[in-house]
Design a protein around this motif. Structure first.
Motif, PDB file in Angstrom:
ATOM      1  N   VAL A  33      78.975   7.097   9.137  1.00  0.00           N
ATOM      2  CA  VAL A  33      78.903   5.737   8.111  1.00  0.00           C
ATOM      3  C   VAL A  33      78.762   4.665   8.111  1.00  0.00           C
ATOM      4  O   VAL A  33      78.008   3.711   7.921  1.00  0.00           O
ATOM      5  N   GLN A  34      78.803   4.428   9.993  1.00  0.00           N
ATOM      6  CA  GLN A  34      78.150   3.398  10.607  1.00  0.00           C
ATOM      7  C   GLN A  34      76.729   4.327  10.021  1.00  0.00           C
ATOM      8  O   GLN A  34      75.576   2.653   9.369  1.00  0.00           O
ATOM      9  N   ASP A  35      75.989   4.412  10.468  1.00  0.00           N
ATOM     10  CA  ASP A  35      74.259   4.816  10.526  1.00  0.00           C
ATOM     11  C   ASP A  35      74.271   4.988   8.126  1.00  0.00           C
ATOM     12  O   ASP A  35      73.610   4.000   8.326  1.00  0.00           O
ATOM     13  N   MET A  36      75.182   4.963   7.783  1.00  0.00           N
ATOM     14  CA  MET A  36      74.772   4.913   6.416  1.00  0.00           C
ATOM     15  C   MET A  36      74.439   3.365   5.933  1.00  0.00           C
ATOM     16  O   MET A  36      74.402   3.040   5.599  1.00  0.00           O
ATOM     17  N   HIS A  37      75.897   2.728   6.859  1.00  0.00           N
ATOM     18  CA  HIS A  37      75.725   1.262   6.115  1.00  0.00           C
ATOM     19  C   HIS A  37      74.199   0.913   6.885  1.00  0.00           C
ATOM     20  O   HIS A  37      74.063  -0.201   6.392  1.00  0.00           O
ATOM     21  N   GLN A  38      74.304   1.508   8.324  1.00  0.00           N
ATOM     22  CA  GLN A  38      73.298   0.553   8.757  1.00  0.00           C
ATOM     23  C   GLN A  38      72.035   0.664   7.815  1.00  0.00           C
ATOM     24  O   GLN A  38      70.779  -0.332   7.650  1.00  0.00           O
ATOM     25  N   GLN A  39      71.831   1.791   7.346  1.00  0.00           N
ATOM     26  CA  GLN A  39      70.624   2.179   6.499  1.00  0.00           C
ATOM     27  C   GLN A  39      70.381   1.359   5.073  1.00  0.00           C
ATOM     28  O   GLN A  39      70.203   1.332   4.331  1.00  0.00           O
ATOM     29  N   ALA A  40      71.518   1.130   4.494  1.00  0.00           N
ATOM     30  CA  ALA A  40      71.854   0.399   3.964  1.00  0.00           C
ATOM     31  C   ALA A  40      71.575  -0.834   3.752  1.00  0.00           C
ATOM     32  O   ALA A  40      70.329  -1.185   2.716  1.00  0.00           O
ATOM     33  N   ARG A  41      71.844  -1.173   5.159  1.00  0.00           N
ATOM     34  CA  ARG A  41      71.823  -2.906   4.757  1.00  0.00           C
ATOM     35  C   ARG A  41      69.289  -2.876   4.795  1.00  0.00           C
ATOM     36  O   ARG A  41      69.317  -3.790   4.401  1.00  0.00           O
ATOM     37  N   GLN A  42      69.647  -2.090   5.426  1.00  0.00           N
ATOM     38  CA  GLN A  42      68.089  -2.034   5.960  1.00  0.00           C
ATOM     39  C   GLN A  42      67.317  -1.511   4.708  1.00  0.00           C
ATOM     40  O   GLN A  42      66.135  -2.148   3.940  1.00  0.00           O
ATOM     41  N   LEU A  43      67.567  -1.047   3.377  1.00  0.00           N
ATOM     42  CA  LEU A  43      67.183  -0.514   2.224  1.00  0.00           C
ATOM     43  C   LEU A  43      67.254  -2.160   1.702  1.00  0.00           C
ATOM     44  O   LEU A  43      66.288  -2.307   0.983  1.00  0.00           O
ATOM     45  N   GLN A  44      68.258  -3.195   1.617  1.00  0.00           N
ATOM     46  CA  GLN A  44      68.774  -4.180   1.183  1.00  0.00           C
ATOM     47  C   GLN A  44      67.348  -5.453   1.465  1.00  0.00           C
ATOM     48  O   GLN A  44      66.994  -6.010   0.428  1.00  0.00           O
ATOM     49  N   GLN A  45      67.633  -4.781   2.866  1.00  0.00           N
ATOM     50  CA  GLN A  45      66.201  -6.450   2.976  1.00  0.00           C
ATOM     51  C   GLN A  45      64.884  -5.967   3.038  1.00  0.00           C
ATOM     52  O   GLN A  45      64.260  -6.701   2.232  1.00  0.00           O
ATOM     53  N   ALA A  46      64.411  -4.937   2.916  1.00  0.00           N
ATOM     54  CA  ALA A  46      63.432  -4.402   2.111  1.00  0.00           C
ATOM     55  C   ALA A  46      63.325  -4.560   0.667  1.00  0.00           C
ATOM     56  O   ALA A  46      62.250  -5.425   0.347  1.00  0.00           O
ATOM     57  N   CYS A  47      64.353  -4.321   0.000  1.00  0.00           N
ATOM     58  CA  CYS A  47      63.943  -5.070  -1.676  1.00  0.00           C
ATOM     59  C   CYS A  47      63.985  -6.577  -1.595  1.00  0.00           C
ATOM     60  O   CYS A  47      63.276  -7.029  -2.738  1.00  0.00           O
ATOM     61  N   SER A  48      65.095  -7.168  -0.651  1.00  0.00           N
ATOM     62  CA  SER A  48      65.242  -8.635  -1.260  1.00  0.00           C
ATOM     63  C   SER A  48      63.895  -9.178  -0.422  1.00  0.00           C
ATOM     64  O   SER A  48      62.361  -9.958  -0.629  1.00  0.00           O
ATOM     65  N   GLY A  49      63.141  -8.445   0.917  1.00  0.00           N
ATOM     66  CA  GLY A  49      61.719  -8.990   1.106  1.00  0.00           C
ATOM     67  C   GLY A  49      60.350  -9.073   0.119  1.00  0.00           C
ATOM     68  O   GLY A  49      59.879  -9.339   0.490  1.00  0.00           O
ATOM     69  N   GLY A  50      61.393  -7.776  -0.405  1.00  0.00           N
ATOM     70  CA  GLY A  50      59.628  -7.274  -1.106  1.00  0.00           C
ATOM     71  C   GLY A  50      59.747  -7.840  -3.055  1.00  0.00           C
ATOM     72  O   GLY A  50      58.778  -7.366  -3.800  1.00  0.00           O
ATOM     73  N   GLN A  51      60.701  -8.145  -3.064  1.00  0.00           N
ATOM     74  CA  GLN A  51      60.548  -8.843  -4.298  1.00  0.00           C
ATOM     75  C   GLN A  51      59.500  -9.502  -5.147  1.00  0.00           C
ATOM     76  O   GLN A  51      59.049  -9.235  -6.060  1.00  0.00           O
ATOM     77  N   GLN A  52      59.317 -10.274  -4.191  1.00  0.00           N
ATOM     78  CA  GLN A  52      57.620 -10.354  -4.979  1.00  0.00           C
ATOM     79  C   GLN A  52      56.715  -9.612  -4.885  1.00  0.00           C
ATOM     80  O   GLN A  52      55.707  -9.350  -5.780  1.00  0.00           O
ATOM     81  N   GLN A  53      56.597  -8.656  -4.609  1.00  0.00           N
ATOM     82  CA  GLN A  53      55.365  -7.792  -3.763  1.00  0.00           C
ATOM     83  C   GLN A  53      55.776  -6.594  -4.683  1.00  0.00           C
ATOM     84  O   GLN A  53      54.570  -6.165  -5.769  1.00  0.00           O
ATOM     85  N   MET A  54      57.091  -6.900  -5.456  1.00  0.00           N
ATOM     86  CA  MET A  54      57.139  -4.938  -6.302  1.00  0.00           C
ATOM     87  C   MET A  54      56.553  -6.321  -7.865  1.00  0.00           C
ATOM     88  O   MET A  54      56.214  -5.703  -8.863  1.00  0.00           O
ATOM     89  N   GLY A  55      57.172  -7.403  -8.117  1.00  0.00           N
ATOM     90  CA  GLY A  55      56.948  -7.797  -9.061  1.00  0.00           C
ATOM     91  C   GLY A  55      55.082  -7.715  -8.764  1.00  0.00           C
ATOM     92  O   GLY A  55      54.826  -7.589 -10.673  1.00  0.00           O
ATOM     93  N   GLN A  56      54.662  -7.949  -8.143  1.00  0.00           N
ATOM     94  CA  GLN A  56      52.731  -7.673  -8.054  1.00  0.00           C
ATOM     95  C   GLN A  56      52.880  -6.150  -8.436  1.00  0.00           C
ATOM     96  O   GLN A  56      51.608  -6.104  -9.318  1.00  0.00           O
ATOM     97  N   GLN A  57      53.413  -5.772  -8.164  1.00  0.00           N
ATOM     98  CA  GLN A  57      52.534  -4.695  -7.951  1.00  0.00           C
ATOM     99  C   GLN A  57      52.960  -3.463  -9.537  1.00  0.00           C
ATOM    100  O   GLN A  57      52.836  -3.053  -9.781  1.00  0.00           O
TER     101      GLN A  57
END
Length: 121
Positions: free
Chosen positions: A37-61
């Motif tokens: 569960v700790q690993d799952m939580h950490q990976q979910a946080r990383q995914l959330q950060q990737a989505c938040s950080g890549g929001q502008q890039q997503m729109g461009q793509q």
């Protein structure tokens, strides 16, 4: 899946993994389940950060090629699902040593992750 919808779904995954983390911390859980569960939580946080950080890039793509970021997110979701699978397996192996609230929290997180993975394919 559109960028904003994906972001909302990833936020939901992160919330579910938060719930699971709280459940294993306060409830009964084996060390293996806690680690999964700790690993799952950490990976979910990383995914959330990737989505938040890549929001502008997503729109461009979405205007042009669907590539890099999208496939990177798919890979992160696939890895997250594998971790959630291990957490579910740890829950099953622990059997009655895990309280109902913890089992339900892990199941909800797993279902949400699997649902997002299917929608991204």
């Amino acid at each position: 899946m559109q960028g904003t919808e994906l972001k909302q779904r990833v936020d939901q995954i992160e919330q579910c993994t938060d719930d699971a983390k709280r459940a294993v911390t306060s409830g009964s859980a084996t060390p293996e389940l806690r680690q999964c569960v700790q690993d799952m939580h950490q990976q979910a946080r990383q995914l959330q950060q990737a989505c938040s950080g890549g929001q502008q890039q997503m729109g461009q793509q979405q205007m042009g090629q669907q590539g890099g970021l999208d496939s990177g997110l798919r890979q992160q979701v696939a890895q997250l699902e594998q971790t959630a699978d291990r957490a579910m397996q740890a829950c099953r192996q622990a059997g009655s040593n895990v309280d109902q609230q913890t089992q339900q929290a892990v199941q909800r997180a797993h279902q949400e992750i699997s649902s997002v993975k299917k929608q991204m394919q």
